[in-house]
Design a protein around this motif. Structure first.
Motif, PDB file in Angstrom:
ATOM      1  N   LEU A   1     -57.199-101.396  20.661  1.00  0.00           N
ATOM      2  CA  LEU A   1     -56.670-101.419  19.184  1.00  0.00           C
ATOM      3  C   LEU A   1     -56.221-100.632  18.392  1.00  0.00           C
ATOM      4  CD1 LEU A   1     -57.608-105.647  18.317  1.00  0.00           C
ATOM      5  CD2 LEU A   1     -55.920-104.389  19.954  1.00  0.00           C
ATOM      6  N   LEU A   2     -55.513-100.151  18.372  1.00  0.00           N
ATOM      7  CA  LEU A   2     -55.181 -98.793  17.788  1.00  0.00           C
ATOM      8  C   LEU A   2     -54.209 -98.493  16.535  1.00  0.00           C
ATOM      9  CD1 LEU A   2     -55.893 -95.361  17.920  1.00  0.00           C
ATOM     10  CD2 LEU A   2     -54.585 -95.505  19.568  1.00  0.00           C
ATOM     11  N   ASP A   3     -54.276 -98.398  15.593  1.00  0.00           N
ATOM     12  CA  ASP A   3     -53.295 -97.959  14.177  1.00  0.00           C
ATOM     13  C   ASP A   3     -53.328 -96.588  14.339  1.00  0.00           C
ATOM     14  OD1 ASP A   3     -52.681 -98.962  11.473  1.00  0.00           O
ATOM     15  OD2 ASP A   3     -54.263 -97.894  10.285  1.00  0.00           O
ATOM     16  N   ILE A   4     -51.513 -96.896  13.594  1.00  0.00           N
ATOM     17  CA  ILE A   4     -50.994 -95.364  14.037  1.00  0.00           C
ATOM     18  C   ILE A   4     -50.890 -94.303  13.208  1.00  0.00           C
ATOM     19  CG2 ILE A   4     -48.805 -94.553  13.752  1.00  0.00           C
ATOM     20  CD1 ILE A   4     -47.911 -96.730  15.587  1.00  0.00           C
ATOM     21  N   TRP A   5     -51.421 -95.219  11.506  1.00  0.00           N
ATOM     22  CA  TRP A   5     -51.224 -94.019  10.211  1.00  0.00           C
ATOM     23  C   TRP A   5     -52.860 -94.055   9.593  1.00  0.00           C
ATOM     24  CZ3 TRP A   5     -47.056 -91.736  10.011  1.00  0.00           C
ATOM     25  CH2 TRP A   5     -45.767 -92.048   9.976  1.00  0.00           C
ATOM     26  N   MET A   6     -53.012 -92.633  10.288  1.00  0.00           N
ATOM     27  CA  MET A   6     -55.108 -92.641   9.802  1.00  0.00           C
ATOM     28  C   MET A   6     -55.118 -91.378   9.429  1.00  0.00           C
ATOM     29  SD  MET A   6     -57.140 -93.777  13.075  1.00  0.00           S
ATOM     30  CE  MET A   6     -56.076 -93.193  14.030  1.00  0.00           C
ATOM     31  N   PRO A   7     -55.747 -90.751   8.507  1.00  0.00           N
ATOM     32  CA  PRO A   7     -55.769 -89.564   8.348  1.00  0.00           C
ATOM     33  C   PRO A   7     -56.342 -88.430   9.134  1.00  0.00           C
ATOM     34  CG  PRO A   7     -57.933 -91.209   7.750  1.00  0.00           C
ATOM     35  CD  PRO A   7     -56.789 -92.294   7.766  1.00  0.00           C
ATOM     36  N   ASP A   8     -56.306 -87.570   8.949  1.00  0.00           N
ATOM     37  CA  ASP A   8     -56.725 -86.350   9.848  1.00  0.00           C
ATOM     38  C   ASP A   8     -55.017 -86.120  11.243  1.00  0.00           C
ATOM     39  OD1 ASP A   8     -58.171 -84.776   7.576  1.00  0.00           O
ATOM     40  OD2 ASP A   8     -59.769 -86.517   9.156  1.00  0.00           O
ATOM     41  N   THR A   9     -56.096 -87.075  12.292  1.00  0.00           N
ATOM     42  CA  THR A   9     -55.501 -87.229  13.265  1.00  0.00           C
ATOM     43  C   THR A   9     -55.023 -88.916  13.327  1.00  0.00           C
ATOM     44  OG1 THR A   9     -56.855 -85.736  14.636  1.00  0.00           O
ATOM     45  CG2 THR A   9     -55.539 -87.461  15.531  1.00  0.00           C
ATOM     46  N   ASP A  10     -53.398 -88.825  13.411  1.00  0.00           N
ATOM     47  CA  ASP A  10     -52.687 -90.372  13.680  1.00  0.00           C
ATOM     48  C   ASP A  10     -53.032 -90.994  15.129  1.00  0.00           C
ATOM     49  OD1 ASP A  10     -50.334 -89.921  14.954  1.00  0.00           O
ATOM     50  OD2 ASP A  10     -50.226 -88.692  13.232  1.00  0.00           O
ATOM     51  N   GLY A  11     -52.747 -92.255  15.133  1.00  0.00           N
ATOM     52  CA  GLY A  11     -52.971 -92.879  16.416  1.00  0.00           C
ATOM     53  C   GLY A  11     -51.779 -92.471  17.135  1.00  0.00           C
ATOM     54  N   MET A  12     -50.830 -92.003  16.684  1.00  0.00           N
ATOM     55  CA  MET A  12     -50.002 -91.593  17.840  1.00  0.00           C
ATOM     56  C   MET A  12     -50.404 -90.318  18.515  1.00  0.00           C
ATOM     57  SD  MET A  12     -46.788 -93.555  18.489  1.00  0.00           S
ATOM     58  CE  MET A  12     -45.666 -92.228  19.291  1.00  0.00           C
ATOM     59  N   THR A  13     -50.803 -89.152  17.842  1.00  0.00           N
ATOM     60  CA  THR A  13     -51.100 -88.182  18.432  1.00  0.00           C
ATOM     61  C   THR A  13     -52.357 -88.318  19.246  1.00  0.00           C
ATOM     62  OG1 THR A  13     -50.077 -87.254  16.088  1.00  0.00           O
ATOM     63  CG2 THR A  13     -52.394 -85.735  17.203  1.00  0.00           C
ATOM     64  N   LEU A  14     -53.482 -89.509  18.878  1.00  0.00           N
ATOM     65  CA  LEU A  14     -54.485 -89.758  19.735  1.00  0.00           C
ATOM     66  C   LEU A  14     -54.016 -90.262  20.906  1.00  0.00           C
ATOM     67  CD1 LEU A  14     -57.361 -89.632  20.015  1.00  0.00           C
ATOM     68  CD2 LEU A  14     -57.406 -92.245  18.861  1.00  0.00           C
ATOM     69  N   LEU A  15     -52.795 -91.331  21.312  1.00  0.00           N
ATOM     70  CA  LEU A  15     -52.051 -91.533  22.318  1.00  0.00           C
ATOM     71  C   LEU A  15     -51.943 -90.216  22.917  1.00  0.00           C
ATOM     72  CD1 LEU A  15     -51.273 -94.905  23.998  1.00  0.00           C
ATOM     73  CD2 LEU A  15     -49.349 -94.127  22.447  1.00  0.00           C
ATOM     74  N   LYS A  16     -51.017 -89.712  22.766  1.00  0.00           N
ATOM     75  CA  LYS A  16     -50.531 -88.413  23.223  1.00  0.00           C
ATOM     76  C   LYS A  16     -51.405 -87.809  24.188  1.00  0.00           C
ATOM     77  CE  LYS A  16     -46.550 -87.956  20.529  1.00  0.00           C
ATOM     78  NZ  LYS A  16     -45.538 -86.991  19.780  1.00  0.00           N
ATOM     79  N   GLU A  17     -53.135 -87.626  23.260  1.00  0.00           N
ATOM     80  CA  GLU A  17     -53.878 -87.112  23.911  1.00  0.00           C
ATOM     81  C   GLU A  17     -54.162 -87.502  24.998  1.00  0.00           C
ATOM     82  OE1 GLU A  17     -58.291 -86.403  22.038  1.00  0.00           O
ATOM     83  OE2 GLU A  17     -56.243 -85.426  20.312  1.00  0.00           O
ATOM     84  N   TRP A  18     -55.000 -88.516  24.683  1.00  0.00           N
ATOM     85  CA  TRP A  18     -55.409 -88.946  25.423  1.00  0.00           C
ATOM     86  C   TRP A  18     -53.896 -89.417  26.790  1.00  0.00           C
ATOM     87  CZ3 TRP A  18     -57.696 -94.246  22.591  1.00  0.00           C
ATOM     88  CH2 TRP A  18     -58.575 -93.962  21.986  1.00  0.00           C
ATOM     89  N   ALA A  19     -52.786 -89.311  26.890  1.00  0.00           N
ATOM     90  CA  ALA A  19     -52.076 -89.329  27.606  1.00  0.00           C
ATOM     91  C   ALA A  19     -52.709 -88.294  29.191  1.00  0.00           C
ATOM     92  CB  ALA A  19     -50.877 -90.145  27.393  1.00  0.00           C
TER      93      ALA A  19
END
Length: 233
Positions: free
Chosen positions: A53-71
């Motif tokens: 369960l991944l929140d989108i708005w987070m400090p530093d690295t947001d959830g969308m960026t992390l999702l793209k990184e994993w992909a």
């Protein structure tokens, strides 16, 4: 009762983490928490959960960026459900295009959350088996086709525990160890769930869920139903 799963909750708001943890624990799941992308990466390194369960708005690295990184790194191999209280429809569409399974808008309705998790876990169970380079744990004795006189000893929980491979994913190794552990104590305690729960330090309800998750057969002990014994419902 659904099979127990390990769910990673990634959210910078402590209130959201605590609420989701309480809900998921009540559903019988194991919960890992991360307050930011760095902690989420660390959790993935320790062993892939069954769902995120991944929140989108987070400090530093947001959830969308992390999702793209994993992909981009080929790590988007487990169901990811995005969460946000401020995202637009375009953001939700983009997340699903990247590979997210679903998008939940905060405040999250309980039934919608549980349906999304159930759907995600069902999809995760349909994932292909791991490549042959990381086989499921199989004892050396089993691979060598033991003689009938050695079969009982070779198939004992202790022998299987000794031959758990270190080259498999952590979750598979943990399940193999726990399966052997509980089979050993089921035999030693003559199937007494009360004594096994005490030995393992678990509530009986949690113990039943864990045995079901591990697909360990339960042989009912009549002594467990004698008057005066506490039973966790």
């Amino acid at each position: 009762m659904k099979d127990m799963a390990t769910i990673l909750v990634v959210d910078d708001e402590i209130g959201i983490r605590e609420l989701l943890t309480e809900i998921l624990h009540d559903e019988g799941h194991i919960v890992e928490i991360a307050a930011n992308a760095r902690e989420a990466r660390d959790c993935r390194l320790r062993g892939a959960p069954d769902l995120v369960l991944l929140d989108i708005w987070m400090p530093d690295t947001d959830g969308m960026t992390l999702l793209k990184e994993w992909a981009s790194q080929g790590q988007l191999t487990i169901p990811v459900i995005m969460m946000s209280g401020h995202a637009t429809i375009n953001t939700a569409v983009e997340a699903t295009k990247i590979g997210a399974l679903d998008f939940l808008e905060k405040p999250i309705a309980l039934q919608k959350l549980l349906r999304a998790i159930e759907k995600g876990l069902a999809q995760g169970m349909r994932r292909p088996e791991a490549p042959s380079a990381c086989p499921k744990p199989v004892s050396e004795v089993q691979r060598q086709a033991p003689s009938s006189e050695d079969a009982a000893e070779a198939d004992s929980p202790i022998v299987r525990m000794q031959h758990i491979s270190f080259d498999i994913p952590l979750r598979d190794a943990r399940d193999a160890f726990e399966r052997a552990y509980f089979e050993y104590h089921l035999a030693r305690q003559n199937g007494s769930m009360t004594r096994i729960a005490e030995k393992a330090g678990l509530e009986r309800t949690h113990l039943y869920r864990k045995l079901k998750h591990l697909r360990v057969g339960i042989h009912k002990n009549k002594n467990d139903d004698k008057p005066g014994r506490n039973r966790a419902e």
